[in-house]
Design a protein around this motif. Structure first.
Motif, PDB file in Angstrom:
ATOM      1  N   SER A  53       5.487  15.224   2.147  1.00 19.87           N
ATOM      2  CA  SER A  53       5.077  16.164   1.108  1.00 19.87           C
ATOM      3  C   SER A  53       6.272  16.641   0.286  1.00 19.87           C
ATOM      4  CB  SER A  53       4.386  17.375   1.740  1.00 19.87           C
ATOM      5  OG  SER A  53       5.305  18.098   2.548  1.00 19.87           O
ATOM      6  N   ILE A  54       5.950  17.152  -0.901  1.00 17.96           N
ATOM      7  CA  ILE A  54       6.951  17.837  -1.708  1.00 17.96           C
ATOM      8  C   ILE A  54       7.296  19.180  -1.080  1.00 17.96           C
ATOM      9  CG2 ILE A  54       7.454  18.857  -3.969  1.00 17.96           C
ATOM     10  CD1 ILE A  54       7.503  15.862  -4.059  1.00 17.96           C
ATOM     11  N   THR A  55       6.262  19.971  -0.722  1.00 18.24           N
ATOM     12  CA  THR A  55       6.503  21.263  -0.062  1.00 18.24           C
ATOM     13  C   THR A  55       5.493  21.581   1.037  1.00 18.24           C
ATOM     14  OG1 THR A  55       5.120  22.520  -1.620  1.00 18.24           O
ATOM     15  CG2 THR A  55       7.455  22.282  -2.179  1.00 18.24           C
ATOM     16  N   SER A  56       4.338  20.960   1.039  1.00 21.00           N
ATOM     17  CA  SER A  56       3.283  21.363   1.966  1.00 21.00           C
ATOM     18  C   SER A  56       3.768  21.290   3.406  1.00 21.00           C
ATOM     19  CB  SER A  56       2.056  20.468   1.788  1.00 21.00           C
ATOM     20  OG  SER A  56       1.539  20.615   0.490  1.00 21.00           O
ATOM     21  N   GLY A  57       3.508  22.362   4.141  1.00 20.20           N
ATOM     22  CA  GLY A  57       4.051  22.497   5.480  1.00 20.20           C
ATOM     23  C   GLY A  57       5.332  23.297   5.523  1.00 20.20           C
ATOM     24  N   GLY A  58       5.901  23.584   4.351  1.00 20.40           N
ATOM     25  CA  GLY A  58       7.112  24.389   4.292  1.00 20.40           C
ATOM     26  C   GLY A  58       8.352  23.639   4.731  1.00 20.40           C
ATOM     27  N   GLN A  59       9.427  24.380   4.879  1.00 23.26           N
ATOM     28  CA  GLN A  59      10.703  23.798   5.263  1.00 23.26           C
ATOM     29  C   GLN A  59      10.576  23.015   6.569  1.00 23.26           C
ATOM     30  OE1 GLN A  59      13.441  23.820   3.484  1.00 23.26           O
ATOM     31  NE2 GLN A  59      14.707  22.754   4.979  1.00 23.26           N
ATOM     32  N   ALA A  60      11.179  21.825   6.616  1.00 27.92           N
ATOM     33  CA  ALA A  60      11.131  20.990   7.815  1.00 27.92           C
ATOM     34  C   ALA A  60      12.419  20.198   7.935  1.00 27.92           C
ATOM     35  CB  ALA A  60       9.938  20.040   7.772  1.00 27.92           C
ATOM     36  N   ALA A  61      12.920  20.073   9.143  1.00 21.63           N
ATOM     37  CA  ALA A  61      14.136  19.305   9.384  1.00 21.63           C
ATOM     38  C   ALA A  61      13.864  17.822   9.173  1.00 21.63           C
ATOM     39  CB  ALA A  61      14.630  19.549  10.803  1.00 21.63           C
ATOM     40  N   ALA A  62      14.891  17.106   8.747  1.00 19.86           N
ATOM     41  CA  ALA A  62      14.771  15.667   8.531  1.00 19.86           C
ATOM     42  C   ALA A  62      15.004  14.929   9.842  1.00 19.86           C
ATOM     43  CB  ALA A  62      15.784  15.211   7.492  1.00 19.86           C
ATOM     44  N   THR A  63      14.004  14.149  10.253  1.00 22.92           N
ATOM     45  CA  THR A  63      14.150  13.300  11.434  1.00 22.92           C
ATOM     46  C   THR A  63      13.658  11.903  11.094  1.00 22.92           C
ATOM     47  OG1 THR A  63      11.936  13.794  12.307  1.00 22.92           O
ATOM     48  CG2 THR A  63      13.734  15.268  12.964  1.00 22.92           C
ATOM     49  N   VAL A  64      14.204  10.902  11.762  1.00 25.48           N
ATOM     50  CA  VAL A  64      13.797   9.513  11.570  1.00 25.48           C
ATOM     51  C   VAL A  64      13.778   8.833  12.932  1.00 25.48           C
ATOM     52  CG1 VAL A  64      14.341   7.298  10.525  1.00 25.48           C
ATOM     53  CG2 VAL A  64      14.771   9.387   9.257  1.00 25.48           C
TER      54      VAL A  64
ATOM     55  N   MET B  75       8.656   2.949  11.299  1.00 23.24           N
ATOM     56  CA  MET B  75       9.425   4.183  11.161  1.00 23.24           C
ATOM     57  C   MET B  75       8.478   5.362  11.069  1.00 23.24           C
ATOM     58  SD  MET B  75      10.368   6.717   8.785  1.00 23.24           S
ATOM     59  CE  MET B  75      10.084   5.985   7.174  1.00 23.24           C
ATOM     60  N   ALA B  76       8.894   6.482  11.661  1.00 23.86           N
ATOM     61  CA  ALA B  76       8.200   7.762  11.497  1.00 23.86           C
ATOM     62  C   ALA B  76       9.255   8.825  11.256  1.00 23.86           C
ATOM     63  CB  ALA B  76       7.358   8.101  12.721  1.00 23.86           C
ATOM     64  N   GLY B  77       9.011   9.704  10.305  1.00 26.93           N
ATOM     65  CA  GLY B  77      10.004  10.712   9.982  1.00 26.93           C
ATOM     66  C   GLY B  77       9.395  11.992   9.478  1.00 26.93           C
ATOM     67  N   THR B  78      10.205  13.044   9.461  1.00 29.78           N
ATOM     68  CA  THR B  78       9.785  14.345   8.953  1.00 29.78           C
ATOM     69  C   THR B  78      10.772  14.800   7.889  1.00 29.78           C
ATOM     70  OG1 THR B  78      11.025  15.513  10.674  1.00 29.78           O
ATOM     71  CG2 THR B  78       8.726  14.968  11.156  1.00 29.78           C
TER      72      THR B  78
ATOM     73  N   VAL C 185       0.846  -1.187   0.000  1.00 25.78           N
ATOM     74  CA  VAL C 185       0.000   0.000   0.000  1.00 25.78           C
ATOM     75  C   VAL C 185       0.882   1.236   0.000  1.00 25.78           C
ATOM     76  CG1 VAL C 185      -1.774   1.295   1.250  1.00 25.78           C
ATOM     77  CG2 VAL C 185      -1.864  -1.214   1.187  1.00 25.78           C
ATOM     78  N   LEU C 186       0.541   2.201  -0.844  1.00 26.25           N
ATOM     79  CA  LEU C 186       1.238   3.481  -0.932  1.00 26.25           C
ATOM     80  C   LEU C 186       0.288   4.583  -0.512  1.00 26.25           C
ATOM     81  CD1 LEU C 186       2.802   2.996  -4.489  1.00 26.25           C
ATOM     82  CD2 LEU C 186       3.780   2.295  -2.288  1.00 26.25           C
ATOM     83  N   SER C 187       0.776   5.544   0.280  1.00 29.11           N
ATOM     84  CA  SER C 187      -0.098   6.632   0.728  1.00 29.11           C
ATOM     85  C   SER C 187       0.708   7.903   0.942  1.00 29.11           C
ATOM     86  CB  SER C 187      -0.838   6.234   2.009  1.00 29.11           C
ATOM     87  OG  SER C 187       0.065   5.877   3.036  1.00 29.11           O
ATOM     88  N   GLY C 188      -0.019   9.007   1.105  1.00 30.83           N
ATOM     89  CA  GLY C 188       0.586  10.316   1.341  1.00 30.83           C
ATOM     90  C   GLY C 188      -0.244  11.098   2.341  1.00 30.83           C
ATOM     91  N   ASP C 189      -0.508  12.357   2.034  1.00 28.01           N
ATOM     92  CA  ASP C 189      -1.496  13.199   2.719  1.00 28.01           C
ATOM     93  C   ASP C 189      -1.016  13.811   4.028  1.00 28.01           C
ATOM     94  OD1 ASP C 189      -4.398  14.142   2.881  1.00 28.01           O
ATOM     95  OD2 ASP C 189      -4.224  13.027   4.763  1.00 28.01           O
ATOM     96  N   ILE C 190      -0.235  13.109   4.848  1.00 26.52           N
ATOM     97  CA  ILE C 190       0.022  13.571   6.209  1.00 26.52           C
ATOM     98  C   ILE C 190       1.298  14.406   6.330  1.00 26.52           C
ATOM     99  CG2 ILE C 190      -1.276  11.694   7.242  1.00 26.52           C
ATOM    100  CD1 ILE C 190       1.373  10.293   7.851  1.00 26.52           C
ATOM    101  N   HIS C 191       1.986  14.676   5.227  1.00 25.92           N
ATOM    102  CA  HIS C 191       3.181  15.526   5.221  1.00 25.92           C
ATOM    103  C   HIS C 191       4.276  14.956   6.113  1.00 25.92           C
ATOM    104  CE1 HIS C 191       0.217  19.125   4.408  1.00 25.92           C
ATOM    105  NE2 HIS C 191       0.134  18.150   3.505  1.00 25.92           N
ATOM    106  N   ALA C 192       4.349  13.650   6.205  1.00 35.14           N
ATOM    107  CA  ALA C 192       5.343  12.970   7.031  1.00 35.14           C
ATOM    108  C   ALA C 192       5.617  11.598   6.451  1.00 35.14           C
ATOM    109  CB  ALA C 192       4.855  12.853   8.472  1.00 35.14           C
ATOM    110  N   ASN C 193       6.765  11.040   6.799  1.00 33.19           N
ATOM    111  CA  ASN C 193       7.124   9.697   6.356  1.00 33.19           C
ATOM    112  C   ASN C 193       6.684   8.657   7.372  1.00 33.19           C
ATOM    113  OD1 ASN C 193       8.460  10.244   3.889  1.00 33.19           O
ATOM    114  ND2 ASN C 193      10.301  10.885   4.976  1.00 33.19           N
ATOM    115  N   ARG C 194       6.206   7.523   6.874  1.00 31.46           N
ATOM    116  CA  ARG C 194       5.874   6.385   7.707  1.00 31.46           C
ATOM    117  C   ARG C 194       6.228   5.109   6.940  1.00 31.46           C
ATOM    118  NH1 ARG C 194       5.252  10.011  10.692  1.00 31.46           N
ATOM    119  NH2 ARG C 194       3.547  10.452  12.164  1.00 31.46           N
TER     120      ARG C 194
END
Length: 439
Positions: free
Chosen positions: A363-374, A387-390, A330-339
């Motif tokens: 997201s590609i850009t939604s939410g604006g600039q965000a630091a990468a976390t995992v 996994m959860a990431g930004t 399953v592939l999904s998006g929408d939440i502006h975060a990685n899972r």
């Protein structure tokens, strides 16, 4: 994908939910006359919105462009006259168009926002092609596209990227530059392709895929199915138009969420999907859709994610658990975060059988600039999360007969026109063994 895809101007073109990538841009100058003489001259630069392609079958692909000398014209005309414009198109084996394969002419009309939407048939399977358009002496950029493998073939690999949520006002779409470097076979866009408001009927009806047909009623059929030979079946779902309601949010685990009459996909689309899952012979069965499928009790009140449609989701989980569809992905998006998540037959029981896996891209850009976390195994209340990431970026996925691998790619910035990108984590799932493992 041509190098202009990474530029902000590209973002105004009609999107391809499953777009075959376009190649490097050129303006190879082969002159051939327009089929009709224009009564008035068009303004220069009518191909400002570039070109796109999508919905590849083994013998055909859809190519697209929109004529717009002034894309931001306040009257919505794109700076075009009200008259139809004859547009010629060519498909070739090479980007200089010395080995033509197909060519033709169509009309770009005002009632269609001067879009051009050509379903080009008679192509060879699993092959890259180049295409371009010409309108009254003006030549478009050259796009690169490809066809799917033949139905009986088992490709050694299939590469694609998933993307979602690109807000034009939130930053530059730098993730597309990184996609280009990876040379994927497809880009699968999972939703929120464009945030701008206003009447966009012509935009939606003429996106580059062949099944965007408007039936009698308020919706149009956007769900469809692609095959990558015997390696994968890709069911492109529509979780936006067929939901039971759009009322204020319900409690995600409350009685309403378990109402058997509530449906995420609608009766017809659900039957279409279940029938395919029960009969598929593909090695991998991909469900590409807009919103998270996994359970997430921390989200709370929801009516547009699968948590608000528990009976519908459970029906699909039971089909996956039956073993009839091999290797559900399953592939999904929408939440502006990685899972990255394991899909459980019973999300309330950590020991419940794992029936599939889910890759959710930020997201590609939604939410604006965000630091990468995992964070790995991040939530004791959601043990199915691996996994959860930004951050901002995309997920690059490679599928072979033996495994599927997801590389979560994050860009350094969306505040500048270009950006470096890096893989922050990777997960794999082996054929025949449901469940994720770190790569």
């Amino acid at each position: 994908m041509d190098q202009k895809l990474a530029r902000r101007r590209f973002l105004k073109i009609g999107g391809a939910t499953a777009a075959a990538l376009a190649g490097s841009v050129t303006t190879a100058g082969i002159a051939w006359s327009s089929p009709t003489a224009p009564p008035t001259r068009l303004t220069d630069g009518v191909f400002t919105l570039g070109v796109a392609s999508g919905d590849p079958l083994h013998d055909r692909v859809v190519i697209w462009t929109r004529l717009a000398g002034n894309p931001l014209a306040l009257d919505g005309s794109g700076g075009m006259p009200s008259r139809p414009v004859a547009v010629s198109w060519e498909v070739a084996h090479d980007e200089r168009f010395t080995r033509l394969v197909r060519r033709g002419m169509t009309m770009a009309r005002r009632e269609d926002a001067h879009t051009v939407h050509v379903d080009v048939g008679g192509l060879e399977p699993a092959r890259w092609y180049y295409y371009r358009f010409r309108a009254e002496g003006q030549l478009s950029p050259v796009g690169r596209t490809r066809t799917a493998p033949a139905p009986g073939d088992l490709p050694s690999s299939w590469t694609f990227s998933i993307a979602s949520c690109q807000n034009y006002t939130a930053g530059y779409y730098t993730a597309y530059q990184d996609m280009l470097a990876g040379n994927p076979d497809l880009v699968v866009h999972l939703g929120d392709y464009i945030y701008e408001g206003g009447a966009q009927g012509a935009y939606w009806e003429h996106m580059p895929f062949r099944t965007a047909q408007r039936p009698a009623g308020p919706t149009m059929t956007l769900y469809r199915r692609l095959h990558w030979g015997r390696l994968a079946t890709i069911n492109m779902l529509d979780t936006r138009q067929y939901r039971s309601d759009h009322v204020p949010d319900i409690e995600a685990d409350g009685p309403a969420a378990w109402d058997p009459d509530r449906t995420m996909l609608g009766t017809e689309q659900m039957r279409w999907l279940v029938d395919d899952l029960n009969t598929s012979t593909s090695t991998w069965n991909v469900l590409a859709q807009q919103v998270p499928f996994f359970e997430d009790p921390d989200v709370g009140a929801e009516n547009d994610k699968w948590d608000g449609y528990r009976v519908s989701r459970q029906q699909l989980l039971e089909v996956m658990a039956s073993g009839r569809p091999r290797n559900p992905l399953v592939l999904s998006g929408d939440i502006h975060a990685n899972r990255a998540a394991d899909l459980k037959l019973d999300f309330d029981d950590p020991e419940s059988v794992t029936v599939g896996v889910e890759f959710t891209g930020t997201s590609i850009t939604s939410g604006g600039q965000a630091a990468a976390t995992v964070r790995h195994d991040p939530d004791p209340d959601n043990p199915h999360f691996r996994m959860a990431g930004t951050g901002r970026g995309h997920v690059a996925i490679t599928v072979t007969p033996q495994l599927a691998r997801a590389d979560y790619r994050i860009v350094d910035t969306v505040r500048q026109p270009t950006s470096a990108a890096r893989t922050v984590t990777s997960y794999v799932v082996e054929e025949g063994r449901a469940g994720l493992a770190p790569a």
